[in-house]
Enzyme design. Sequence first.
Site, PDB file in Angstrom:
ATOM      1  N   SER A   1     -13.178   4.368  -8.984  1.00 38.25           N
ATOM      2  CA  SER A   1     -12.920   5.535 -10.223  1.00 38.25           C
ATOM      3  C   SER A   1     -12.463   4.414 -11.056  1.00 38.25           C
ATOM      4  CB  SER A   1     -12.922   6.657  -9.846  1.00 38.25           C
ATOM      5  OG  SER A   1     -11.469   6.364  -8.927  1.00 38.25           O
TER       6      SER A   1
ATOM      7  N   GLU B   1       0.594  -0.949   0.073  1.00 38.81           N
ATOM      8  CA  GLU B   1       0.213   0.145  -0.257  1.00 38.81           C
ATOM      9  C   GLU B   1       0.975   1.051   0.193  1.00 38.81           C
ATOM     10  OE1 GLU B   1      -3.181  -0.596  -1.025  1.00 38.81           O
ATOM     11  OE2 GLU B   1      -3.967  -1.554   0.540  1.00 38.81           O
TER      12      GLU B   1
ATOM     13  N   ASP C   1      -4.074   1.073  -9.439  1.00 42.93           N
ATOM     14  CA  ASP C   1      -5.413   0.404  -9.382  1.00 42.93           C
ATOM     15  C   ASP C   1      -5.946   0.253 -10.470  1.00 42.93           C
ATOM     16  OD1 ASP C   1      -5.374   0.500  -7.181  1.00 42.93           O
ATOM     17  OD2 ASP C   1      -6.540   3.450  -7.142  1.00 42.93           O
TER      18      ASP C   1
ATOM     19  N   ASP D   1       2.543   2.302  -4.822  1.00 42.28           N
ATOM     20  CA  ASP D   1       3.174   2.395  -6.166  1.00 42.28           C
ATOM     21  C   ASP D   1       3.593   3.783  -7.035  1.00 42.28           C
ATOM     22  OD1 ASP D   1       0.509   3.685  -5.893  1.00 42.28           O
ATOM     23  OD2 ASP D   1      -0.469   2.816  -7.190  1.00 42.28           O
TER      24      ASP D   1
ATOM     25  N   SER E   1     -11.458   0.945  -5.427  1.00 40.03           N
ATOM     26  CA  SER E   1     -11.590   1.570  -6.953  1.00 40.03           C
ATOM     27  C   SER E   1     -12.584   1.303  -8.119  1.00 40.03           C
ATOM     28  CB  SER E   1      -9.865   0.551  -7.489  1.00 40.03           C
ATOM     29  OG  SER E   1      -8.912   0.673  -7.055  1.00 40.03           O
TER      30      SER E   1
HETATM   31  C1  GLA Z   1      -5.172   4.755  -4.504  1.00 39.07           C
HETATM   32  C2  GLA Z   1      -4.369   4.980  -4.787  1.00 39.07           C
HETATM   33  C3  GLA Z   1      -3.509   3.982  -5.089  1.00 39.07           C
HETATM   34  C4  GLA Z   1      -3.419   3.602  -4.551  1.00 39.07           C
HETATM   35  C5  GLA Z   1      -3.363   3.424  -3.405  1.00 39.07           C
HETATM   36  C6  GLA Z   1      -2.358   2.950  -1.734  1.00 39.07           C
HETATM   37  O1  GLA Z   1      -5.637   3.662  -4.453  1.00 39.07           O
HETATM   38  O2  GLA Z   1      -5.368   5.451  -7.043  1.00 39.07           O
HETATM   39  O3  GLA Z   1      -2.734   4.410  -6.694  1.00 39.07           O
HETATM   40  O4  GLA Z   1      -1.635   4.609  -4.552  1.00 39.07           O
HETATM   41  O5  GLA Z   1      -4.603   4.276  -3.019  1.00 39.07           O
HETATM   42  O6  GLA Z   1      -1.941   1.748  -1.714  1.00 39.07           O
END
Ligand code: GLA
Length: 357
Positions: A119, A27, A163, A30, A117
């Site tokens: 979005s 987490e 995501d 990325d 996710s």
């Molecule tokens: C959100 C972002 C991802 C990632 C997570 C945390 O989902 O869209 O890119 O950074 O948070 O791991």
Amino acid sequence: MMDFQQIFGASPETEASAPGRVNLLGEHTDYNDGFVLPTAIPQRTTVQLGLSKDGQHQFYSAEFDEQVSISGEDTAPEGFASYIFGCIRLLEESIGHSLQPVNLHVTSKVPIGSGLSSSAALEVATLKGLRSLFGLALDDVQVAQLGQQAEIQYAGLNCGIMDQMASSLAGTDSMLFLDTRTLERRVLAFPADAEILVIDSGVHHSLAAGSGYNQRRAECEEAARLLGVKALRDITDPQAVESLPEPLRKRSRHVVTEDNRVLEAVEGVSAKRFGELMNASHASQRDDYEVSVPEVDTLVAILQETPGVFGARLTGGGFGGACVALVEVGKVEEISREVLERYMRSGYAGRILVPEV
Ligand code: GLA
């Protein structure tokens, strides 16, 4: 719910869908060029499309029962339509010409505001739908990259690529190990005799502009600069960040240890060890990265104390949202019941999101 025919007076010409994702480990790594380990969830977003005859794009969301009519030259709209509009704009920029206006109908089962996710699922479904409608040569990685840009430029979330890559490429019965720097990836089996449980904490999260998310990212970039590396991914020894001023020390310690946890997990560890790594990831998100909230900590603690649970953690961007747990095969119903009851007795309302009911 109004269908495509009712809204647009014709049948759709094509459709596409994309799932939400749950991240099992890795987490906030990325956007540091690091490693992630998501899987797709069963809930999907579906878009149906046809060509619009009135010179305007028409977007309809069944969930919000809202219709937006907009021309390609207008400024970006608000809400669900901004993601779709952003995808169209970015696609036009990448192919170098404008697209004919479309009628686009969205339905979604991906929970919104739970860190799963929704979005990205909308972006990926939209882009795959446009790819199909216009017969564009675009691969699934390019779809993910355009989706990420839509999120950054049109939703104001300075996110990484996890995501959209998960939504574009992951399946529900395996884990997608992704190196976010090189985009190299491997499809891996879940740890033996284990399955995934996802419970919503009931605390709605919102990551967009003004949230701690963009601030965390800026802190990581500052830490990398001070350490003289391109990104925190380039640090492997947690000791190396000890000299940084706070809160950069804590933030980078989370990222470096989290990358190491993902790399250990993909060696093919047992469910028990995988669970321990998830528990350590939660503690690190809570104490070092400071992206948890009390309700989520309570839910995670209950999960971790429940027999049959190998490990549990906050998943997604944080500041609320859902928790993911790895549980013994065959025990998921019993565990869900017990955990929800205890969570409710603590004064909160949770709900099971995976397995889908
Ligand atoms: C959100 C972002 C991802 C990632 C997570 C945390 O989902 O869209 O890119 O950074 O948070 O791991």
